[in-house]
Design a protein around this motif. Structure first.
Motif, mmCIF file in Angstrom:
data_model
loop_
_atom_site.group_PDB
_atom_site.id
_atom_site.type_symbol
_atom_site.label_atom_id
_atom_site.label_comp_id
_atom_site.label_asym_id
_atom_site.label_seq_id
_atom_site.Cartn_x
_atom_site.Cartn_y
_atom_site.Cartn_z
ATOM 1 N N VAL A 1 -0.892 17.170 43.869
ATOM 2 C CA VAL A 1 -0.392 17.313 45.236
ATOM 3 C C VAL A 1 0.589 16.164 45.533
ATOM 4 O O VAL A 1 0.635 15.183 44.786
ATOM 5 C CB VAL A 1 -1.546 17.377 46.276
ATOM 6 C CG1 VAL A 1 -2.305 18.683 46.158
ATOM 7 C CG2 VAL A 1 -2.477 16.189 46.151
ATOM 8 N N ILE B 1 -12.718 20.520 51.151
ATOM 9 C CA ILE B 1 -13.365 21.023 49.927
ATOM 10 C C ILE B 1 -14.648 20.228 49.669
ATOM 11 O O ILE B 1 -15.712 20.790 49.414
ATOM 12 C CB ILE B 1 -12.384 20.915 48.725
ATOM 13 C CG1 ILE B 1 -11.262 21.945 48.856
ATOM 14 C CG2 ILE B 1 -13.077 21.169 47.401
ATOM 15 C CD1 ILE B 1 -10.280 21.786 49.899
ATOM 16 N N MET C 1 -4.282 22.592 45.218
ATOM 17 C CA MET C 1 -4.259 22.242 43.798
ATOM 18 C C MET C 1 -3.960 23.468 42.926
ATOM 19 O O MET C 1 -3.605 23.325 41.764
ATOM 20 C CB MET C 1 -5.609 21.641 43.383
ATOM 21 C CG MET C 1 -5.788 20.222 43.854
ATOM 22 S SD MET C 1 -4.789 19.097 42.838
ATOM 23 C CE MET C 1 -5.259 17.531 43.550
ATOM 24 N N CYS D 1 -9.808 23.926 45.703
ATOM 25 C CA CYS D 1 -8.751 23.430 46.598
ATOM 26 C C CYS D 1 -7.508 24.304 46.410
ATOM 27 O O CYS D 1 -6.898 24.287 45.334
ATOM 28 C CB CYS D 1 -8.435 21.977 46.256
ATOM 29 S SG CYS D 1 -7.012 21.336 47.178
ATOM 30 N N GLU E 1 -16.267 11.684 48.620
ATOM 31 C CA GLU E 1 -15.711 12.401 49.781
ATOM 32 C C GLU E 1 -16.718 13.414 50.342
ATOM 33 O O GLU E 1 -16.475 14.009 51.388
ATOM 34 C CB GLU E 1 -14.413 13.119 49.397
ATOM 35 C CG GLU E 1 -13.248 12.177 49.138
ATOM 36 C CD GLU E 1 -12.033 12.872 48.531
ATOM 37 O OE1 GLU E 1 -11.961 14.108 48.591
ATOM 38 O OE2 GLU E 1 -11.176 12.168 47.965
ATOM 39 N N CYS F 1 -11.937 15.633 53.540
ATOM 40 C CA CYS F 1 -11.433 16.676 52.650
ATOM 41 C C CYS F 1 -12.339 17.887 52.862
ATOM 42 O O CYS F 1 -13.548 17.796 52.663
ATOM 43 C CB CYS F 1 -11.505 16.198 51.202
ATOM 44 S SG CYS F 1 -11.491 17.558 50.019
ATOM 45 N N TYR G 1 -8.044 18.733 39.014
ATOM 46 C CA TYR G 1 -8.350 19.924 39.818
ATOM 47 C C TYR G 1 -7.361 21.069 39.596
ATOM 48 O O TYR G 1 -7.408 22.068 40.318
ATOM 49 C CB TYR G 1 -8.346 19.566 41.312
ATOM 50 C CG TYR G 1 -9.344 18.509 41.747
ATOM 51 C CD1 TYR G 1 -10.443 18.170 40.974
ATOM 52 C CD2 TYR G 1 -9.181 17.850 42.964
ATOM 53 C CE1 TYR G 1 -11.342 17.197 41.390
ATOM 54 C CE2 TYR G 1 -10.081 16.883 43.392
ATOM 55 C CZ TYR G 1 -11.154 16.558 42.594
ATOM 56 O OH TYR G 1 -12.045 15.593 43.018
ATOM 57 N N CYS H 1 -1.824 17.593 50.478
ATOM 58 C CA CYS H 1 -3.248 17.357 50.717
ATOM 59 C C CYS H 1 -3.494 17.313 52.227
ATOM 60 O O CYS H 1 -3.005 16.395 52.904
ATOM 61 C CB CYS H 1 -3.671 16.034 50.077
ATOM 62 S SG CYS H 1 -5.333 15.535 50.574
ATOM 63 N N PRO H 2 -4.249 18.281 52.778
ATOM 64 C CA PRO H 2 -4.500 18.284 54.218
ATOM 65 C C PRO H 2 -5.188 17.004 54.699
ATOM 66 O O PRO H 2 -4.959 16.565 55.831
ATOM 67 C CB PRO H 2 -5.410 19.502 54.423
ATOM 68 C CG PRO H 2 -5.145 20.376 53.245
ATOM 69 C CD PRO H 2 -4.838 19.447 52.109
ATOM 70 N N ASN I 1 -5.300 8.800 48.606
ATOM 71 C CA ASN I 1 -5.091 10.153 49.164
ATOM 72 C C ASN I 1 -4.520 10.033 50.580
ATOM 73 O O ASN I 1 -5.193 10.289 51.579
ATOM 74 C CB ASN I 1 -6.419 10.929 49.241
ATOM 75 C CG ASN I 1 -7.010 11.219 47.890
ATOM 76 O OD1 ASN I 1 -6.811 10.455 46.946
ATOM 77 N ND2 ASN I 1 -7.743 12.314 47.782
HETATM 78 S S1 SF4 Z 1 -9.446 18.406 46.941
HETATM 79 FE FE1 SF4 Z 1 -9.404 17.549 49.026
HETATM 80 S S2 SF4 Z 1 -8.560 15.487 48.820
HETATM 81 FE FE2 SF4 Z 1 -8.055 16.631 46.928
HETATM 82 S S3 SF4 Z 1 -6.016 17.512 47.347
HETATM 83 FE FE3 SF4 Z 1 -7.519 19.078 47.908
HETATM 84 S S4 SF4 Z 1 -7.816 18.716 50.125
HETATM 85 FE FE4 SF4 Z 1 -6.832 16.850 49.322
#
Ligand code: SF4
Length: 298
Positions: free
Chosen positions: A58, A171, A259, A256, A198, A169, A23, A82-83, A110
């Motif tokens: 991340v 995204i 990322m 994201c 996800e 997630c 990503y 990563c939230p 994750n």
């Molecule tokens: S894409 Fe989603 S799971 Fe991956 S780092 Fe970003 S927020 Fe976290």
């Protein structure tokens, strides 16, 4: 000399390995020694003879690389977190364990290093169905992604309790929608639809295959199809296009922000510094987490 040449020179001087998640920005992927998902990147970090690992992803990924290798692991931006990983703490898991004693605890990669210390098994998006299916108990605690928990419950026929109930997630679950996938399917009716687990169940239901990014790379390579709709973070399409010239990949436009915090300037900065961006973890966390991560790699 351009910044890419400066990075290559510094990398050689420091005997460093640059790893990029799927990503990352295209220019970061292009300068990396290896591009892959978190599992593939951990494997590369272990295989490599390099003592210095520049991890473009991340924090939970770089932490896993540190735990598995003990090498000097650096991130160009330590604010790239990563939230979703932050949605599940070790204390939360202990609460679920008290309510469901005896259940197997499966933690998605994750997640924070602290959360991983509570895992019986750690899994990835490539093997979570098998790990949950093979668990020795009928009740499994799984976190932090609730969409994956629900999918595993449907497929494995087990009681899978999502920790927390709404872990997600943003995204994958908010930006990749039924409407967007539906529009792409109308525009490209011959395309194979690949969607990340996800994503929400109604988006998963529109896919030909639900799989992680490693699975997407393999299917794109092996399939006879010439067109693919890619239901994951947009930059995955960069890798797929590079690896499969002559095939077309249609992304959903889901980015994201975390990322994207890694830049070429950040990579050069950590390569030229002795301590900048270093990942460090408590020795006790490393001791408790390493066996479960080793099992995941095996
Ligand atoms: S894409 Fe989603 S799971 Fe991956 S780092 Fe970003 S927020 Fe976290």
């Amino acid at each position: 000399m351009g910044i890419e040449d400066e990075i290559r020179k510094a990398k050689g001087r420091r005997n460093a390995l640059i790893l990029s998640h799927n990503y990352q920005r295209p220019e970061v992927q292009d300068i990396a020694d290896y591009v892959g998902d978190s599992l593939e990147l951990c494997r590369e970090a272990r295989k490599s003879g390099a003592g210095l690992v520049i991890f473009c992803g991340v924090t939970f990924m770089a932490e896993a690389a540190l735990i598995l290798t003990g090498k000097d692991v650096r991130m160009p931006d330590l604010h790239a977190t990563c939230p979703m990983a932050a949605m599940l703490s070790a204390e939360d898991i202990r609460k679920y364990k008290r309510i469901h004693p005896g259940a197997t605890t499966v933690i998605y990669i994750n997640s924070t290093a602290e959360a991983k210390t509570e895992a019986d098994v750690i899994c990835t998006s490539a093997n979570y169905e098998k790990v949950i299916g093979d668990a020795p108990t009928d009740t499994v605690l799984f976190g932090p992604d609730a969409n994956m928990a629900q999918r595993a419950a449907r497929i494995c026929g087990k009681k899978v309790i999502a920790m927390p109930a709404d872990g997600h997630c943003r995204i994958h679950s908010h930006l990749i929608t039924k409407t967007k996938i539906g529009r792409l399917k109308e525009l490209h009716p011959k395309a194979l639809v690949l969607v990340h687990p996800e994503c929400v169940a109604e988006v998963q239901a529109m896919a030909d295959v639900v799989c992680g990014t490693g699975g997407m790379a393999r299917i794109a390579r092996e399939s006879d199809r010439k067109e693919f709709i890619i239901g994951t973070e947009e930059e995955m399409c960069h890798r797929l296009r590079k690896e499969n010239p002559g095939k077309a990949f249609y992304g959903v436009g889901a980015y994201c922000n975390n990322m994207k915090k890694t830049t070429l300037e950040g990579i050069l900065r950590v390569l030229n510094s002795d301590n900048d961006g270093r990942i460090s973890l408590d020795a006790e966390i490393i001791r408790k987490t390493k066996p479960a991560l080793e099992r995941m790699l095996a």
